[in-house]
Design a protein around this motif. Structure first.
Motif, PDB file in Angstrom:
ATOM      1  N   SER A 194       0.839  -1.201   0.000  1.00 50.54           N
ATOM      2  CA  SER A 194       0.000   0.000   0.000  1.00 50.54           C
ATOM      3  C   SER A 194       0.869   1.244   0.000  1.00 50.54           C
ATOM      4  CB  SER A 194      -0.902   0.004   1.244  1.00 50.54           C
ATOM      5  OG  SER A 194      -1.505   1.261   1.439  1.00 50.54           O
ATOM      6  N   THR A 248      -0.807   4.151   0.961  1.00 45.29           N
ATOM      7  CA  THR A 248      -1.617   5.100   1.728  1.00 45.29           C
ATOM      8  C   THR A 248      -1.923   4.690   3.157  1.00 45.29           C
ATOM      9  OG1 THR A 248      -3.640   4.055   0.905  1.00 45.29           O
ATOM     10  CG2 THR A 248      -2.782   5.954  -0.342  1.00 45.29           C
ATOM     11  N   ARG A 249      -1.982   3.389   3.442  1.00 47.31           N
ATOM     12  CA  ARG A 249      -2.380   2.972   4.786  1.00 47.31           C
ATOM     13  C   ARG A 249      -1.732   1.647   5.156  1.00 47.31           C
ATOM     14  NH1 ARG A 249      -8.767   1.342   3.988  1.00 47.31           N
ATOM     15  NH2 ARG A 249      -8.780   2.976   2.389  1.00 47.31           N
ATOM     16  N   ALA A 258     -12.873  -4.863   0.164  1.00 52.07           N
ATOM     17  CA  ALA A 258     -11.943  -3.950  -0.497  1.00 52.07           C
ATOM     18  C   ALA A 258     -12.497  -3.581  -1.863  1.00 52.07           C
ATOM     19  CB  ALA A 258     -10.571  -4.611  -0.656  1.00 52.07           C
ATOM     20  N   GLU A 263      -4.522   2.333  -4.752  1.00 48.45           N
ATOM     21  CA  GLU A 263      -3.647   2.608  -3.609  1.00 48.45           C
ATOM     22  C   GLU A 263      -2.606   1.519  -3.408  1.00 48.45           C
ATOM     23  OE1 GLU A 263      -5.954   4.092   0.012  1.00 48.45           O
ATOM     24  OE2 GLU A 263      -7.520   3.112  -1.187  1.00 48.45           O
ATOM     25  N   ILE A 277      -2.070  -2.007   6.379  1.00 52.22           N
ATOM     26  CA  ILE A 277      -3.089  -3.065   6.412  1.00 52.22           C
ATOM     27  C   ILE A 277      -2.677  -4.061   7.499  1.00 52.22           C
ATOM     28  CG2 ILE A 277      -4.291  -4.840   5.100  1.00 52.22           C
ATOM     29  CD1 ILE A 277      -4.772  -2.008   4.039  1.00 52.22           C
ATOM     30  N   ASP A 315      -9.002  -3.018   7.906  1.00 51.72           N
ATOM     31  CA  ASP A 315      -8.184  -2.044   7.169  1.00 51.72           C
ATOM     32  C   ASP A 315      -8.358  -2.173   5.659  1.00 51.72           C
ATOM     33  OD1 ASP A 315      -7.092  -1.013   9.533  1.00 51.72           O
ATOM     34  OD2 ASP A 315      -5.537  -2.562   9.569  1.00 51.72           O
ATOM     35  N   LEU A 316      -8.916  -3.285   5.208  1.00 51.63           N
ATOM     36  CA  LEU A 316      -9.127  -3.485   3.772  1.00 51.63           C
ATOM     37  C   LEU A 316     -10.422  -2.849   3.273  1.00 51.63           C
ATOM     38  CD1 LEU A 316      -8.004  -7.186   3.229  1.00 51.63           C
ATOM     39  CD2 LEU A 316      -6.915  -5.146   2.278  1.00 51.63           C
ATOM     40  N   PHE A 366     -10.450  -0.136   0.553  1.00 49.45           N
ATOM     41  CA  PHE A 366      -9.077   0.006   0.058  1.00 49.45           C
ATOM     42  C   PHE A 366      -9.035  -0.272  -1.449  1.00 49.45           C
ATOM     43  CE2 PHE A 366      -4.763  -2.079  -0.426  1.00 49.45           C
ATOM     44  CZ  PHE A 366      -4.024  -0.906  -0.298  1.00 49.45           C
TER      45      PHE A 366
END
Length: 344
Positions: free
Chosen positions: A166, A168-169, A199, A219, A171, A176-177, A180
């Motif tokens: 990723s 941007t973030r 996601a 991302e 996971i 968190d997915l 995404f």
């Protein structure tokens, strides 16, 4: 004739790969013929020249030429030189190329059951993978490939366990997915895994992946570490989560007419040498999956160790496993569970 350095499988490192790439120019890993061969065949791959697939395939091609006393010359075209994976799948079916090394995840667009090996969180380790691939499940998949008009007489090679990256973030958990934007191959199983985990999965051909990440069309993406390194995806990604969510293999596909045109003794040599190189390539990928983590960390990638069971449990709460069992049928699913245990 340019020779690829002979590297023991267990000792293959990123440095060795780069040295091999320098010794074998892009123009192909292409071998000059000392004399006209009886059979001039092309092998297309999607991997960069530094990838073990191309190094080991070139070694096999060299041995095949030697063992057949020059009767067969296989030229290797790496890095999607002859087209995207989906283009090349059409070419190997039509005979435009005689051999094509394709991931099982993409092959599933033509031979659906090939995607069963990509079932989310099915394989815990390599011992389980090769038990299935060199056993009844692998045989079943190759038989289905034959019914689709291609041949696949060789053992499967290793693409590795796929990890999520990723820009941007981080996971760390299934939550968190959610939302995404992740690139997946144009492969039904991988799209299904990520959609089931909520996601935003976008199918993009591999030859367009780097630019899609660079321009933030997506991302992140998911691939084995050897692909992340050889395709320099670390330049446009910041985090790597060690999810090992899917194992992916490579199938050496052959055009049926071209394969039938080879005398039986030449076919035997081709199978023997590609299988030998395949075993070396398997060892390469397993070793690189360890060493490349350190290498990619030095290049600025932050690695995140995650609890894979949390992701598997989240997937099991959806209809994912039940849906795919219905699609593949009880016979294929039974062969998978015989190797990996009960799923869902």
């Amino acid at each position: 004739m340019t020779q690829t350095p002979k590297i023991p499988a267990a000792g293959l490192t990123r440095r060795h790969l780069l040295a091999a790439a320098a010794a074998v120019p892009m123009a192909g890993l292409l071998t000059r013929r000392a004399q006209a061969a009886e059979f001039n065949y092309k092998l297309a791959t999607g991997q960069d020249p530094t990838h073990p697939v191309n190094i080991r395939a070139q070694e096999a091609a060299d041995r095949i030429r030697e063992a057949t006393k020059g009767r067969m010359d296989i030229k290797i075209f790496p890095a999607n030189q002859l087209g995207s994976d989906t283009d090349l799948l059409a070419q190997v079916r039509s005979g435009g190329v005689e051999f094509f090394n394709l991931s099982t995840s993409i092959l599933a667009t033509l031979v659906p059951v090939a995607g069963i090996v990509n079932t989310g969180f099915a394989f815990p380790d390599y011992a389980t993978v090769w038990k299935a691939m060199d056993g009844q499940l692998g045989t079943y998949i190759r038989d289905q490939i034959g019914k689709a008009g291609l041949v696949a007489p060789m053992k499967l090679w290793d693409n590795g366990f796929r990890q999520i990256t990723s820009s941007t973030r981080e996971i760390k958990t299934p939550d968190d997915l959610k939302g995404f934007k992740i690139r997946v191959p144009p492969a039904p199983m991988l799209t299904s895994v990520f959609k089931s985990l909520e996601a935003s999965a976008t199918p993009i051909n591999f030859n367009e992946l780097y630019s899609a990440l660079q321009t933030k069309v997506v991302e992140g993406q998911e691939n084995p570490l050897a692909i992340i390194a050889s395709a320099r995806l670390y330049e446009v990604q910041k985090y790597c989560s060690m999810t090992g969510h899917v194992w992916d293999g490579y199938v050496m596909l052959g055009n049926r007419r071209s394969w039938a045109a080879l005398p039986e003794d030449v076919r035997a040599v081709v199978i023997r040498e590609f299988d030998a190189s395949g075993l070396s390539e398997r060892a390469d990928i397993a070793a690189l999956s360890q060493s490349l983590r350190q290498d990619l960390t030095a290049k600025g990638v932050t690695f995140l160790d995650v609890n894979r069971e949390l992701f598997r449990a989240a997937l099991a709460k959806t209809s994912f496993y039940g849906d795919w069992r219905v699609k593949y049928g009880d016979e294929a699913w039974g062969l998978l569970e015989a190797a990996v245990g009960k799923l869902g």
